[in-house]
Each structure stands twice: as structure tokens, then as C-alpha cells.
Scaffold this motif. Structure first.
Motif, PDB file in Angstrom:
ATOM      1  N   SER A 169      28.109  34.447  77.467  1.00 55.46           N
ATOM      2  CA  SER A 169      27.862  35.786  77.996  1.00 55.46           C
ATOM      3  C   SER A 169      27.111  36.670  77.011  1.00 55.46           C
ATOM      4  CB  SER A 169      29.185  36.463  78.378  1.00 55.46           C
ATOM      5  OG  SER A 169      29.934  36.801  77.220  1.00 55.46           O
ATOM      6  N   SER A 170      26.924  36.183  75.778  1.00 48.91           N
ATOM      7  CA  SER A 170      26.270  37.008  74.753  1.00 48.91           C
ATOM      8  C   SER A 170      25.417  36.168  73.807  1.00 48.91           C
ATOM      9  CB  SER A 170      27.313  37.790  73.961  1.00 48.91           C
ATOM     10  OG  SER A 170      28.330  36.925  73.494  1.00 48.91           O
ATOM     11  N   LEU A 171      24.539  35.327  74.398  1.00 52.95           N
ATOM     12  CA  LEU A 171      23.639  34.499  73.587  1.00 52.95           C
ATOM     13  C   LEU A 171      22.577  35.359  72.920  1.00 52.95           C
ATOM     14  CD1 LEU A 171      22.834  31.258  75.630  1.00 52.95           C
ATOM     15  CD2 LEU A 171      24.321  31.515  73.649  1.00 52.95           C
ATOM     16  N   GLN A 172      22.284  35.026  71.672  1.00 55.66           N
ATOM     17  CA  GLN A 172      21.191  35.683  70.963  1.00 55.66           C
ATOM     18  C   GLN A 172      19.982  34.758  70.814  1.00 55.66           C
ATOM     19  OE1 GLN A 172      23.396  36.839  67.376  1.00 55.66           O
ATOM     20  NE2 GLN A 172      23.130  38.972  67.992  1.00 55.66           N
ATOM     21  N   ALA A 173      20.235  33.441  70.675  1.00 50.26           N
ATOM     22  CA  ALA A 173      19.130  32.511  70.460  1.00 50.26           C
ATOM     23  C   ALA A 173      19.594  31.079  70.699  1.00 50.26           C
ATOM     24  CB  ALA A 173      18.590  32.642  69.034  1.00 50.26           C
ATOM     25  N   ILE A 174      18.614  30.197  70.889  1.00 51.52           N
ATOM     26  CA  ILE A 174      18.812  28.749  70.886  1.00 51.52           C
ATOM     27  C   ILE A 174      18.126  28.238  69.632  1.00 51.52           C
ATOM     28  CG2 ILE A 174      18.444  26.580  72.130  1.00 51.52           C
ATOM     29  CD1 ILE A 174      20.113  28.560  73.727  1.00 51.52           C
ATOM     30  N   ASP A 175      18.784  27.329  68.891  1.00 51.45           N
ATOM     31  CA  ASP A 175      18.258  26.880  67.604  1.00 51.45           C
ATOM     32  C   ASP A 175      18.230  25.359  67.531  1.00 51.45           C
ATOM     33  OD1 ASP A 175      17.805  27.897  64.565  1.00 51.45           O
ATOM     34  OD2 ASP A 175      18.928  26.015  64.575  1.00 51.45           O
ATOM     35  N   TRP A 176      17.096  24.824  67.069  1.00 51.25           N
ATOM     36  CA  TRP A 176      16.944  23.397  66.787  1.00 51.25           C
ATOM     37  C   TRP A 176      16.873  23.269  65.275  1.00 51.25           C
ATOM     38  CZ3 TRP A 176      14.844  26.137  70.653  1.00 51.25           C
ATOM     39  CH2 TRP A 176      14.870  25.625  71.956  1.00 51.25           C
ATOM     40  N   GLY A 177      17.853  22.607  64.616  1.00 49.31           N
ATOM     41  CA  GLY A 177      17.903  22.621  63.163  1.00 49.31           C
ATOM     42  C   GLY A 177      18.092  21.263  62.520  1.00 49.31           C
ATOM     43  N   CYS A 178      17.702  21.174  61.255  1.00 45.71           N
ATOM     44  CA  CYS A 178      17.861  19.960  60.445  1.00 45.71           C
ATOM     45  C   CYS A 178      18.569  20.317  59.142  1.00 45.71           C
ATOM     46  CB  CYS A 178      16.506  19.340  60.124  1.00 45.71           C
ATOM     47  SG  CYS A 178      15.624  18.726  61.566  1.00 45.71           S
ATOM     48  N   THR A 179      19.266  19.344  58.565  1.00 46.16           N
ATOM     49  CA  THR A 179      20.011  19.598  57.340  1.00 46.16           C
ATOM     50  C   THR A 179      19.102  19.585  56.114  1.00 46.16           C
ATOM     51  OG1 THR A 179      20.543  17.331  56.659  1.00 46.16           O
ATOM     52  CG2 THR A 179      21.940  18.312  58.377  1.00 46.16           C
ATOM     53  N   SER A 180      19.651  19.982  54.987  1.00 42.38           N
ATOM     54  CA  SER A 180      18.907  19.977  53.720  1.00 42.38           C
ATOM     55  C   SER A 180      18.647  18.556  53.231  1.00 42.38           C
ATOM     56  CB  SER A 180      19.682  20.754  52.659  1.00 42.38           C
ATOM     57  OG  SER A 180      20.992  20.232  52.516  1.00 42.38           O
ATOM     58  N   ASP A 181      19.315  17.556  53.839  1.00 45.66           N
ATOM     59  CA  ASP A 181      19.101  16.155  53.454  1.00 45.66           C
ATOM     60  C   ASP A 181      17.972  15.493  54.228  1.00 45.66           C
ATOM     61  OD1 ASP A 181      21.203  16.165  51.602  1.00 45.66           O
ATOM     62  OD2 ASP A 181      22.665  15.772  53.170  1.00 45.66           O
TER      63      ASP A 181
END
Length: 195
Positions: A169-181
Motif C-alpha cells: 500500500s506504500s511502495l516507493q520503488a522496485i529495485d534490481w540489485g547485486c551484492t558486493s561480491d
């Protein structure tokens, strides 16, 4: 990027951003797919990297978005993720993390309601391939991260455990992420839509 909300009928748009600052984020033409978003993590930075699609209000400013009328998210993706760690939770190798960034889980320093940095609802996703594939992820596949920052721990604050319904009910964003490894995190995104 148009993401209209059928309940609010406001025709909101989205805004792209990426991290760290040295990452590549560009809107390019890619053959028959036309305009796509290309994100390439600068893995030499040895930092978490990702690309986010933020929801905007009618005035163009960041805004919470009620996605509860939808069942999930779909998008077309191609590229490659090489990560011996396997996403935020150390799952199978060569995964990226799809996250629901929301006001209840976002720190107040980034416009959220949380008093310190904590994890979002997320899903581990297998590396994309060299050709576009349509991915459909229902909201029910997302789980709450147990990550709590050192800042939260020092303040004696645990994870606030918001419900998925509250997050949607309160989305700000969708994120596609990868780790520091990750040694490779190079993805192309197209046709992002809620279904």
C-alpha cells in the motif's frame, strides 16, 4: 515508464536511479526491443549495486504508491549476473535480488518511515540470459529481509516487521540489485508493468 494505478487513476510515472555512483545507467535502443534501460554495476567499487524504478506523484516528486490492486510485477530482462555469493541471502550462485522498497522499510534519511536502515521485502532471482525473457513475480513470492543495520542495533531497534499488505500500500520503488561480491552485474530491462 508509465505505471498507472487503477484505484487512484492518476497515471503516475517512474524515475530511474542507480548505485553506486560509478555504475552505468543508460536508456538505449536495443534492436527490436526499442528503448530499454541498461544497468552495469561497477564491480571494482566492491559495493552493493543496483537500479531502482521509483514511483512519482502527479507533481513529479517521489511518492508512495498503492500497488494493492495488482497481483505482482512483470518485466523483460536480459544480461548476466555472476556472483559466487548468490544474492543478499547467500542463496544459489549467480543471482540478483528483486526488492520492494517501501515507506515502512525505508530509512527516514531516504524519505521512508523507518528510523534506521533495514531490509526490504525481496526475492532472489536467477541470472538473466543473453536474450530477453519475460519474468512474472507475484507479490506472494516476496519475503521480508532479516537485515538490520548496525545503526538500528546500536539504538536497540529490531526489524519493524511490516506486513506485505502494508508494504504494497506504500511502495516507493522496485529495485534490481547485486551484492558486493558480484564480478558481473550487467542487465537490460524493458516493459516493466504491474499485473
Amino acid at each position: 515508464q508509465s505505471l498507472p494505478n487503477p484505484q487512484q487513476r492518476d497515471g503516475r510515472d517512474g524515475s530511474w536511479s542507480s548505485y553506486p555512483g560509478s555504475a552505468t545507467l543508460e536508456h538505449i535502443q536495443d534492436g527490436s526491443n526499442g528503448g530499454v534501460v541498461h544497468f552495469k554495476h561497477d564491480t571494482s567499487a566492491v559495493a552493493y549495486g543496483g537500479v531502482s524504478l521509483a514511483f512519482l506523484g502527479g507533481n513529479g516528486a517521489g511518492s508512495c504508491y498503492d500497488a494493492s490492486a495488482y497481483q505482482g510485477i512483470e518485466f523483460d530482462i536480459k544480461g548476466s549476473v555472476v556472483d559466487p555469493r548468490g544474492g543478499w541471502d547467500g542463496g544459489p550462485q549467480n543471482q540478483y535480488t528483486l526488492s520492494l522498497v517501501s515507506a515502512p522499510t525505508q530509512t527516514s534519511s531516504y524519505g521512508g518511515d523507518a528510523p534506521c536502515a533495514m531490509g526490504h521485502y525481496y526475492k532472489q532471482m536467477d541470472s538473466p540470459t543473453g536474450s530477453y525473457t519475460t519474468v512474472r513475480v507475484p507479490w506472494s513470492d516476496f519475503v521480508l529481509s532479516n537485515y538490520v543495520s548496525a545503526e538500528c542495533t546500536a539504538k536497540g531497534i529490531g526489524h519493524s516487521n511490516p506486513t506485505l499488505a502494508k508494504v504494497l500500500s506504500s511502495l516507493q520503488a522496485i529495485d534490481w540489485g547485486c551484492t558486493s561480491d558480484a564480478t558481473t552485474c550487467d542487465i537490460y530491462l524493458d516493459n516493466i508493468r504491474l499485473y
